[in-house]
Design a protein around this motif. Structure first.
Motif, PDB file in Angstrom:
ATOM      1  N   ILE A   1       0.855  -1.185   0.000  1.00  0.00           N
ATOM      2  CA  ILE A   1       0.000   0.000   0.000  1.00  0.00           C
ATOM      3  C   ILE A   1       0.889   1.232   0.000  1.00  0.00           C
ATOM      4  O   ILE A   1       1.646   1.470   0.939  1.00  0.00           O
ATOM      5  N   ARG A   2       0.783   2.013  -1.069  1.00  0.00           N
ATOM      6  CA  ARG A   2       1.534   3.264  -1.188  1.00  0.00           C
ATOM      7  C   ARG A   2       0.556   4.423  -0.976  1.00  0.00           C
ATOM      8  O   ARG A   2      -0.395   4.573  -1.746  1.00  0.00           O
ATOM      9  N   PHE A   3       0.800   5.193   0.050  1.00  0.00           N
ATOM     10  CA  PHE A   3      -0.091   6.310   0.372  1.00  0.00           C
ATOM     11  C   PHE A   3       0.374   7.566  -0.363  1.00  0.00           C
ATOM     12  O   PHE A   3       1.555   7.912  -0.333  1.00  0.00           O
ATOM     13  N   GLU A   4      -0.571   8.232  -1.006  1.00  0.00           N
ATOM     14  CA  GLU A   4      -0.251   9.443  -1.743  1.00  0.00           C
ATOM     15  C   GLU A   4      -0.115  10.625  -0.786  1.00  0.00           C
ATOM     16  O   GLU A   4      -0.759  10.683   0.253  1.00  0.00           O
ATOM     17  N   ARG A   5       0.712  11.567  -1.186  1.00  0.00           N
ATOM     18  CA  ARG A   5       0.908  12.776  -0.392  1.00  0.00           C
ATOM     19  C   ARG A   5       0.067  13.904  -0.965  1.00  0.00           C
ATOM     20  O   ARG A   5      -0.218  13.945  -2.157  1.00  0.00           O
ATOM     21  N   GLY A   6      -0.318  14.819  -0.110  1.00  0.00           N
ATOM     22  CA  GLY A   6      -1.103  15.950  -0.562  1.00  0.00           C
ATOM     23  C   GLY A   6      -1.753  16.661   0.607  1.00  0.00           C
ATOM     24  O   GLY A   6      -1.894  16.090   1.700  1.00  0.00           O
ATOM     25  N   ILE A   7      -2.161  17.898   0.385  1.00  0.00           N
ATOM     26  CA  ILE A   7      -2.728  18.703   1.459  1.00  0.00           C
ATOM     27  C   ILE A   7      -3.972  18.062   2.043  1.00  0.00           C
ATOM     28  O   ILE A   7      -4.201  18.098   3.247  1.00  0.00           O
ATOM     29  N   ARG A   8      -4.797  17.446   1.215  1.00  0.00           N
ATOM     30  CA  ARG A   8      -6.061  16.887   1.673  1.00  0.00           C
ATOM     31  C   ARG A   8      -5.962  15.418   2.068  1.00  0.00           C
ATOM     32  O   ARG A   8      -6.968  14.787   2.348  1.00  0.00           O
ATOM     33  N   ARG A   9      -4.770  14.891   2.065  1.00  0.00           N
ATOM     34  CA  ARG A   9      -4.582  13.497   2.457  1.00  0.00           C
ATOM     35  C   ARG A   9      -4.443  13.406   3.973  1.00  0.00           C
ATOM     36  O   ARG A   9      -3.857  14.295   4.603  1.00  0.00           O
ATOM     37  N   PRO A  10      -4.948  12.353   4.595  1.00  0.00           N
ATOM     38  CA  PRO A  10      -4.752  12.197   6.049  1.00  0.00           C
ATOM     39  C   PRO A  10      -3.264  12.212   6.389  1.00  0.00           C
ATOM     40  O   PRO A  10      -2.457  11.555   5.732  1.00  0.00           O
ATOM     41  N   LYS A  11      -2.910  12.958   7.425  1.00  0.00           N
ATOM     42  CA  LYS A  11      -1.499  13.082   7.795  1.00  0.00           C
ATOM     43  C   LYS A  11      -0.903  11.741   8.221  1.00  0.00           C
ATOM     44  O   LYS A  11       0.297  11.514   8.050  1.00  0.00           O
ATOM     45  N   LEU A  12      -1.745  10.861   8.765  1.00  0.00           N
ATOM     46  CA  LEU A  12      -1.237   9.546   9.148  1.00  0.00           C
ATOM     47  C   LEU A  12      -0.746   8.801   7.919  1.00  0.00           C
ATOM     48  O   LEU A  12       0.304   8.145   7.953  1.00  0.00           O
ATOM     49  N   PHE A  13      -1.473   8.887   6.814  1.00  0.00           N
ATOM     50  CA  PHE A  13      -1.060   8.211   5.587  1.00  0.00           C
ATOM     51  C   PHE A  13       0.277   8.761   5.102  1.00  0.00           C
ATOM     52  O   PHE A  13       1.155   8.009   4.669  1.00  0.00           O
ATOM     53  N   GLN A  14       0.427  10.074   5.172  1.00  0.00           N
ATOM     54  CA  GLN A  14       1.672  10.682   4.731  1.00  0.00           C
ATOM     55  C   GLN A  14       2.837  10.230   5.609  1.00  0.00           C
ATOM     56  O   GLN A  14       3.948  10.005   5.118  1.00  0.00           O
ATOM     57  N   ALA A  15       2.586  10.100   6.896  1.00  0.00           N
ATOM     58  CA  ALA A  15       3.642   9.662   7.816  1.00  0.00           C
ATOM     59  C   ALA A  15       4.032   8.213   7.565  1.00  0.00           C
ATOM     60  O   ALA A  15       5.206   7.843   7.690  1.00  0.00           O
ATOM     61  N   LEU A  16       3.057   7.376   7.216  1.00  0.00           N
ATOM     62  CA  LEU A  16       3.332   5.956   6.983  1.00  0.00           C
ATOM     63  C   LEU A  16       4.074   5.742   5.670  1.00  0.00           C
ATOM     64  O   LEU A  16       4.901   4.833   5.559  1.00  0.00           O
ATOM     65  N   GLY A  17       3.768   6.541   4.656  1.00  0.00           N
ATOM     66  CA  GLY A  17       4.456   6.414   3.372  1.00  0.00           C
ATOM     67  C   GLY A  17       3.987   5.213   2.583  1.00  0.00           C
ATOM     68  O   GLY A  17       3.258   5.332   1.617  1.00  0.00           O
ATOM     69  N   GLU A  18       4.397   4.039   2.993  1.00  0.00           N
ATOM     70  CA  GLU A  18       3.947   2.797   2.386  1.00  0.00           C
ATOM     71  C   GLU A  18       4.032   1.670   3.412  1.00  0.00           C
ATOM     72  O   GLU A  18       4.810   1.731   4.359  1.00  0.00           O
ATOM     73  N   ARG A  19       3.205   0.654   3.195  1.00  0.00           N
ATOM     74  CA  ARG A  19       3.190  -0.496   4.104  1.00  0.00           C
ATOM     75  C   ARG A  19       2.980  -1.762   3.292  1.00  0.00           C
ATOM     76  O   ARG A  19       2.127  -1.794   2.398  1.00  0.00           O
ATOM     77  N   ARG A  20       3.729  -2.799   3.610  1.00  0.00           N
ATOM     78  CA  ARG A  20       3.525  -4.099   2.965  1.00  0.00           C
ATOM     79  C   ARG A  20       2.721  -4.989   3.914  1.00  0.00           C
ATOM     80  O   ARG A  20       3.124  -5.227   5.047  1.00  0.00           O
ATOM     81  N   ILE A  21       1.586  -5.470   3.414  1.00  0.00           N
ATOM     82  CA  ILE A  21       0.671  -6.270   4.216  1.00  0.00           C
ATOM     83  C   ILE A  21       0.640  -7.695   3.683  1.00  0.00           C
ATOM     84  O   ILE A  21       0.060  -7.966   2.611  1.00  0.00           O
ATOM     85  N   PRO A  22       1.249  -8.667   4.368  1.00  0.00           N
ATOM     86  CA  PRO A  22       1.147 -10.062   3.926  1.00  0.00           C
ATOM     87  C   PRO A  22      -0.314 -10.519   3.971  1.00  0.00           C
ATOM     88  O   PRO A  22      -1.064 -10.117   4.865  1.00  0.00           O
ATOM     89  N   TYR A  23      -0.702 -11.352   3.023  1.00  0.00           N
ATOM     90  CA  TYR A  23      -2.085 -11.832   3.016  1.00  0.00           C
ATOM     91  C   TYR A  23      -2.415 -12.605   4.288  1.00  0.00           C
ATOM     92  O   TYR A  23      -3.559 -12.594   4.753  1.00  0.00           O
ATOM     93  N   GLU A  24      -1.416 -13.248   4.881  1.00  0.00           N
ATOM     94  CA  GLU A  24      -1.661 -14.000   6.109  1.00  0.00           C
ATOM     95  C   GLU A  24      -1.975 -13.092   7.294  1.00  0.00           C
ATOM     96  O   GLU A  24      -2.420 -13.559   8.341  1.00  0.00           O
ATOM     97  N   ALA A  25      -1.754 -11.768   7.122  1.00  0.00           N
ATOM     98  CA  ALA A  25      -2.069 -10.816   8.198  1.00  0.00           C
ATOM     99  C   ALA A  25      -3.526 -10.378   8.164  1.00  0.00           C
ATOM    100  O   ALA A  25      -3.982  -9.692   9.085  1.00  0.00           O
TER     101      ALA A  25
END
Length: 292
Positions: A21-45
């Motif tokens: 999951i790659r979170f887009e940056r921007g003024i109207r984007r949730p700041k948490l998403f911008q802080a996370l940047g990207e996250r890899r989620i295994p299907y087993e999770a």
């Protein structure tokens, strides 16, 4: 799967065993998403996947992690607002068929233990070093030690008397995070052998920092809490058989009338200083009075 699905705030890239999951940056984007940047989620999770109608002509693809699989969601404990849920992908309504296709593909990739709690963290927390400013001090984490440095403008006399604090992850059993978007938010370190003299209230407890308007924001304090949780488990300081740390839920107060009166007086001071609007002051005062 090898495909890409782009939504309004994020892009999901599907691989054979995980989704990036790659979170887009921007003024109207949730700041948490911008802080996370990207996250890899295994299907087993993942525990489940749904598709539902969103607001204003949108459709939502929502993956739900297994309990104990993601330290970020474990720390959040259901306190995140819907729009700040990193497992939600919002798409235009005309892409509902495509969203349903990927939901089916994800369901087919779920493991047999999807309904069971994860035995270990399967999603990585943000990496240390991390730090943020709370109302009464600065919290920092270097990967092995949490440090609290008190501010003379906000720290209680009890914290000043105790001095600045450091905690090795091996001394901790967990972390309790109460969202700064809820009145009286805080981050409390749960010590494995806490002194009996530790006060219950976060503003008096030297193992906790308290939040305030603009202090300890979600996008800073929640990743911090998740990183500490991950380090605690990696250090073997929170065995699976241990009792889970107490977590705040709506309706739990534990406050006496005198404490609430003090909080209302503090609100009044912020209001008089122009830091709270009339509406904010009235709403927060009503929240406190409702706890009596």
């Amino acid at each position: 799967m090898g495909d890409v699905l782009a939504g309004f705030h994020a892009v999901w890239e599907f691989d054979s065993d995980s989704v990036l999951i790659r979170f887009e940056r921007g003024i109207r984007r949730p700041k948490l998403f911008q802080a996370l940047g990207e996250r890899r989620i295994p299907y087993e999770a993942l525990r489940s996947v749904t598709v539902s109608q969103g607001r204003r002509g949108t459709v939502v693809l929502h993956a739900v992690p297994r309990r104990g699989a993601d330290p970020l969601m474990e720390a959040a404990n259901g306190q995140l607002k819907e729009d700040a849920d990193p497992y939600r992908l919002v798409l235009p309504a005309e892409r509902e068929t495509l969203a349903s296709y990927y939901a089916d593909e994800l369901r087919g990739a779920l493991g047999p233990g999807a309904e069971e709690p994860a035995e270990r963290y399967l999603v990585a927390a943000p990496e240390a070093p991390l730090h943020f400013k709370a109302y009464d001090g600065k919290a920092s984490f270097d990967g092995s030690t949490v440090a609290f440095r008190w501010f003379w403008t906000g720290a209680s006399s009890a914290k000043w008397k105790s001095g600045d604090q450091t905690f090795a992850v091996g001394e901790l059993a967990g972390v309790e995070w109460r969202s700064p978007e809820i009145f009286n938010g805080y981050l409390r370190l749960l010590e494995r052998a806490a002194p009996e003299t530790r006060p219950g209230e976060a503003d008096e407890n030297p193992a906790a920092v308290v939040f305030g308007l603009g202090y300890g924001t979600v996008h800073e304090s929640l990743p911090f809490a998740a990183a500490v949780l991950q380090a605690v488990r990696a250090a073997g300081a929170a065995p699976e058989s241990a009792e889970r740390a107490p977590v705040w839920r709506a309706g739990d107060t534990g406050r006496n009338p005198a404490d609430i009166a003090d909080r209302i007086r503090h609100l009044g001071e912020l209001h008089e200083a122009g830091l709270l609007t009339d509406a904010e002051f009235g709403a927060k005062k009503a929240e406190l009075l409702a706890e009596l």
